[in-house]
Motif scaffolding. Structure first.
Motif, PDB file in Angstrom:
ATOM      1  N   LEU A   1       0.815  -1.216   0.000  1.00 13.20           N
ATOM      2  CA  LEU A   1       0.000   0.000   0.000  1.00 13.20           C
ATOM      3  C   LEU A   1       0.848   1.265   0.000  1.00 13.20           C
ATOM      4  CD1 LEU A   1      -2.713   1.511   0.144  1.00 13.20           C
ATOM      5  CD2 LEU A   1      -2.631   1.214   2.617  1.00 13.20           C
ATOM      6  N   PRO A   2       1.747   1.481   0.967  1.00 13.06           N
ATOM      7  CA  PRO A   2       2.521   2.721   0.922  1.00 13.06           C
ATOM      8  C   PRO A   2       3.454   2.797  -0.289  1.00 13.06           C
ATOM      9  CG  PRO A   2       3.038   1.474   2.913  1.00 13.06           C
ATOM     10  CD  PRO A   2       1.999   0.717   2.183  1.00 13.06           C
ATOM     11  N   TRP A   3       4.022   1.675  -0.687  1.00 12.24           N
ATOM     12  CA  TRP A   3       4.915   1.673  -1.845  1.00 12.24           C
ATOM     13  C   TRP A   3       4.167   2.102  -3.105  1.00 12.24           C
ATOM     14  CZ3 TRP A   3       9.969   1.373  -2.882  1.00 12.24           C
ATOM     15  CH2 TRP A   3      10.346   1.126  -4.190  1.00 12.24           C
ATOM     16  N   SER A   4       2.999   1.546  -3.314  1.00  6.48           N
ATOM     17  CA  SER A   4       2.222   1.873  -4.502  1.00  6.48           C
ATOM     18  C   SER A   4       1.679   3.298  -4.451  1.00  6.48           C
ATOM     19  CB  SER A   4       1.055   0.903  -4.658  1.00  6.48           C
ATOM     20  OG  SER A   4       1.522  -0.409  -4.819  1.00  6.48           O
ATOM     21  N   MET A   5       1.326   3.772  -3.269  1.00  5.74           N
ATOM     22  CA  MET A   5       0.839   5.147  -3.152  1.00  5.74           C
ATOM     23  C   MET A   5       1.920   6.151  -3.528  1.00  5.74           C
ATOM     24  SD  MET A   5      -1.468   4.998   0.317  1.00  5.74           S
ATOM     25  CE  MET A   5      -1.814   6.744   0.363  1.00  5.74           C
ATOM     26  N   ILE A   6       3.153   5.859  -3.198  1.00  3.41           N
ATOM     27  CA  ILE A   6       4.254   6.780  -3.493  1.00  3.41           C
ATOM     28  C   ILE A   6       4.729   6.625  -4.926  1.00  3.41           C
ATOM     29  CG2 ILE A   6       6.664   7.296  -2.937  1.00  3.41           C
ATOM     30  CD1 ILE A   6       5.994   6.641  -0.023  1.00  3.41           C
ATOM     31  N   HIS A   7       4.883   5.390  -5.400  1.00  4.81           N
ATOM     32  CA  HIS A   7       5.534   5.134  -6.683  1.00  4.81           C
ATOM     33  C   HIS A   7       4.580   4.887  -7.846  1.00  4.81           C
ATOM     34  CE1 HIS A   7       9.482   5.182  -4.851  1.00  4.81           C
ATOM     35  NE2 HIS A   7       8.988   4.426  -3.884  1.00  4.81           N
ATOM     36  N   GLY A   8       3.285   4.770  -7.590  1.00  5.03           N
ATOM     37  CA  GLY A   8       2.319   4.653  -8.670  1.00  5.03           C
ATOM     38  C   GLY A   8       1.908   3.228  -9.003  1.00  5.03           C
TER      39      GLY A   8
ATOM     40  N   ASN B   1       4.630   0.562 -10.713  1.00  4.18           N
ATOM     41  CA  ASN B   1       5.494  -0.049  -9.706  1.00  4.18           C
ATOM     42  C   ASN B   1       4.701  -0.946  -8.757  1.00  4.18           C
ATOM     43  OD1 ASN B   1       8.075   0.858 -10.394  1.00  4.18           O
ATOM     44  ND2 ASN B   1       7.679   2.851  -9.457  1.00  4.18           N
ATOM     45  N   GLY B   2       3.451  -0.586  -8.477  1.00  3.89           N
ATOM     46  CA  GLY B   2       2.601  -1.435  -7.652  1.00  3.89           C
ATOM     47  C   GLY B   2       2.346  -2.777  -8.311  1.00  3.89           C
ATOM     48  N   ILE B   3       2.107  -2.758  -9.621  1.00  6.37           N
ATOM     49  CA  ILE B   3       1.904  -4.011 -10.355  1.00  6.37           C
ATOM     50  C   ILE B   3       3.176  -4.858 -10.340  1.00  6.37           C
ATOM     51  CG2 ILE B   3       1.551  -4.958 -12.671  1.00  6.37           C
ATOM     52  CD1 ILE B   3      -0.373  -2.593 -13.164  1.00  6.37           C
TER      53      ILE B   3
ATOM     54  N   PHE C   1       6.207  -9.432  -7.884  1.00  3.29           N
ATOM     55  CA  PHE C   1       7.353  -9.962  -7.136  1.00  3.29           C
ATOM     56  C   PHE C   1       6.918 -10.553  -5.792  1.00  3.29           C
ATOM     57  CE2 PHE C   1      10.432  -6.918  -9.408  1.00  3.29           C
ATOM     58  CZ  PHE C   1      10.660  -7.856 -10.392  1.00  3.29           C
ATOM     59  N   LEU C   2       6.052  -9.842  -5.089  1.00  7.79           N
ATOM     60  CA  LEU C   2       5.561 -10.375  -3.811  1.00  7.79           C
ATOM     61  C   LEU C   2       4.829 -11.695  -4.010  1.00  7.79           C
ATOM     62  CD1 LEU C   2       4.205  -7.242  -1.939  1.00  7.79           C
ATOM     63  CD2 LEU C   2       5.922  -8.830  -1.107  1.00  7.79           C
ATOM     64  N   GLY C   3       3.994 -11.749  -5.044  1.00  7.52           N
ATOM     65  CA  GLY C   3       3.270 -12.986  -5.331  1.00  7.52           C
ATOM     66  C   GLY C   3       4.205 -14.137  -5.658  1.00  7.52           C
ATOM     67  N   LEU C   4       5.217 -13.866  -6.464  1.00 11.00           N
ATOM     68  CA  LEU C   4       6.191 -14.915  -6.807  1.00 11.00           C
ATOM     69  C   LEU C   4       6.943 -15.414  -5.579  1.00 11.00           C
ATOM     70  CD1 LEU C   4       7.645 -13.511 -10.149  1.00 11.00           C
ATOM     71  CD2 LEU C   4       6.210 -15.536  -9.862  1.00 11.00           C
ATOM     72  N   ILE C   5       7.354 -14.486  -4.734  1.00 10.91           N
ATOM     73  CA  ILE C   5       8.093 -14.870  -3.530  1.00 10.91           C
ATOM     74  C   ILE C   5       7.202 -15.682  -2.587  1.00 10.91           C
ATOM     75  CG2 ILE C   5       9.160 -13.963  -1.433  1.00 10.91           C
ATOM     76  CD1 ILE C   5      10.224 -11.654  -3.188  1.00 10.91           C
TER      77      ILE C   5
ATOM     78  N   ILE D   1      -0.623 -14.319  -6.845  1.00 13.25           N
ATOM     79  CA  ILE D   1      -0.195 -13.289  -7.778  1.00 13.25           C
ATOM     80  C   ILE D   1      -1.344 -12.417  -8.286  1.00 13.25           C
ATOM     81  CG2 ILE D   1       0.875 -12.904 -10.038  1.00 13.25           C
ATOM     82  CD1 ILE D   1       2.701 -15.291  -9.420  1.00 13.25           C
ATOM     83  N   PRO D   2      -2.484 -12.958  -8.739  1.00 18.48           N
ATOM     84  CA  PRO D   2      -3.523 -12.074  -9.283  1.00 18.48           C
ATOM     85  C   PRO D   2      -4.032 -11.040  -8.274  1.00 18.48           C
ATOM     86  CG  PRO D   2      -4.046 -14.360  -9.761  1.00 18.48           C
ATOM     87  CD  PRO D   2      -2.872 -14.365  -8.863  1.00 18.48           C
ATOM     88  N   GLY D   3      -4.230 -11.451  -7.041  1.00 17.09           N
ATOM     89  CA  GLY D   3      -4.712 -10.522  -6.022  1.00 17.09           C
ATOM     90  C   GLY D   3      -3.710  -9.434  -5.717  1.00 17.09           C
ATOM     91  N   LEU D   4      -2.429  -9.791  -5.616  1.00 18.56           N
ATOM     92  CA  LEU D   4      -1.411  -8.795  -5.301  1.00 18.56           C
ATOM     93  C   LEU D   4      -1.179  -7.835  -6.457  1.00 18.56           C
ATOM     94  CD1 LEU D   4       1.077 -10.994  -3.277  1.00 18.56           C
ATOM     95  CD2 LEU D   4      -0.315  -9.106  -2.421  1.00 18.56           C
ATOM     96  N   ILE D   5      -1.254  -8.330  -7.693  1.00 22.89           N
ATOM     97  CA  ILE D   5      -1.113  -7.443  -8.849  1.00 22.89           C
ATOM     98  C   ILE D   5      -2.283  -6.460  -8.895  1.00 22.89           C
ATOM     99  CG2 ILE D   5      -1.235  -7.378 -11.376  1.00 22.89           C
ATOM    100  CD1 ILE D   5       0.514  -9.842 -11.438  1.00 22.89           C
ATOM    101  N   LEU D   6      -3.484  -6.957  -8.694  1.00 21.54           N
ATOM    102  CA  LEU D   6      -4.665  -6.094  -8.710  1.00 21.54           C
ATOM    103  C   LEU D   6      -4.611  -5.066  -7.582  1.00 21.54           C
ATOM    104  CD1 LEU D   6      -7.311  -5.538 -10.167  1.00 21.54           C
ATOM    105  CD2 LEU D   6      -8.391  -7.200  -8.667  1.00 21.54           C
ATOM    106  N   CYS D   7      -4.196  -5.492  -6.403  1.00 22.72           N
ATOM    107  CA  CYS D   7      -4.060  -4.552  -5.284  1.00 22.72           C
ATOM    108  C   CYS D   7      -2.969  -3.522  -5.561  1.00 22.72           C
ATOM    109  CB  CYS D   7      -3.754  -5.299  -3.993  1.00 22.72           C
ATOM    110  SG  CYS D   7      -5.185  -6.135  -3.298  1.00 22.72           S
TER     111      CYS D   7
END
Length: 165
Positions: A36-43, A46-48, A53-57, A70-76
């Motif tokens: 959430l904070p990363w995507s709010m700052i970087h757009g 970068n959120g996608i 990456f988070l989903g893969l890990i 992966i689909p949920g994290l990409i969409l979020c």
């Protein structure tokens, strides 16, 4: 650099699974606190990317290879990147909780739908219905801890971004 170091802690917390933070045996959805904070700052883009990456890990850490986060994290990541930072601190704190709750519900529902589609033809279909309770417990916990964690991470990410400039 500090944001990447905190990014590394997500799988550690995910595996650590601290029981004292749980409710009904369920933990908050930890990746959303960073996303959430990363995507709010970087757009959104970068959120996608970091949602992927988070989903893969996290998928590489789970033993069940049939379902993916992966689909949920990409969409979020995409949706969180569309949110603008608010100057009102009190509204911002409550907003983090609501946004993370929505993201947790979205990720949990997409994961649950994968399980339902795979097991739809089985006679054990109704055995999966109690997992809706787990989704709501995860949504509650994620929204409960989000104001504290996301506001601190947002402050850290802003400070680390200013130091790089």
């Amino acid at each position: 650099r500090l944001s990447i170091i905190i990014f590394i802690f997500i799988p550690i917390i995910y595996l650590w699974h601290p029981n004292w933070l749980g409710f009904l045996g369920v933990q908050p959805y930890w990746p959303l606190y960073w996303l959430l904070p990363w995507s709010m700052i970087h757009g959104s883009i970068n959120g996608i990317i970091f949602g992927l990456f988070l989903g893969l890990i996290l998928d590489s850490l789970t033993l069940d290879n049939n379902f993916t986060q992966i689909p949920g994290l990409i969409l979020c990541g995409f949706l969180f990147g569309r949110i603008k930072i608010n100057s009102d601190i009190l509204v911002g704190h409550f907003r983090y909780g609501l946004i993370c709750s929505f993201g947790s519900f979205l990720c949990g529902t997409l994961y649950f739908m994968q399980i339902l589609f795979k097991n739809f033809s089985d006679n054990t279909f109704f055995l999966f219905i109690p997992s809706v309770q787990n989704i709501f417990a995860e949504v509650f916990l994620t929204g409960f801890f989000a104001p504290l964690i996301c506001s601190q991470l947002l402050r850290i990410f802003k400070l680390s971004g200013r130091k790089l400039q």
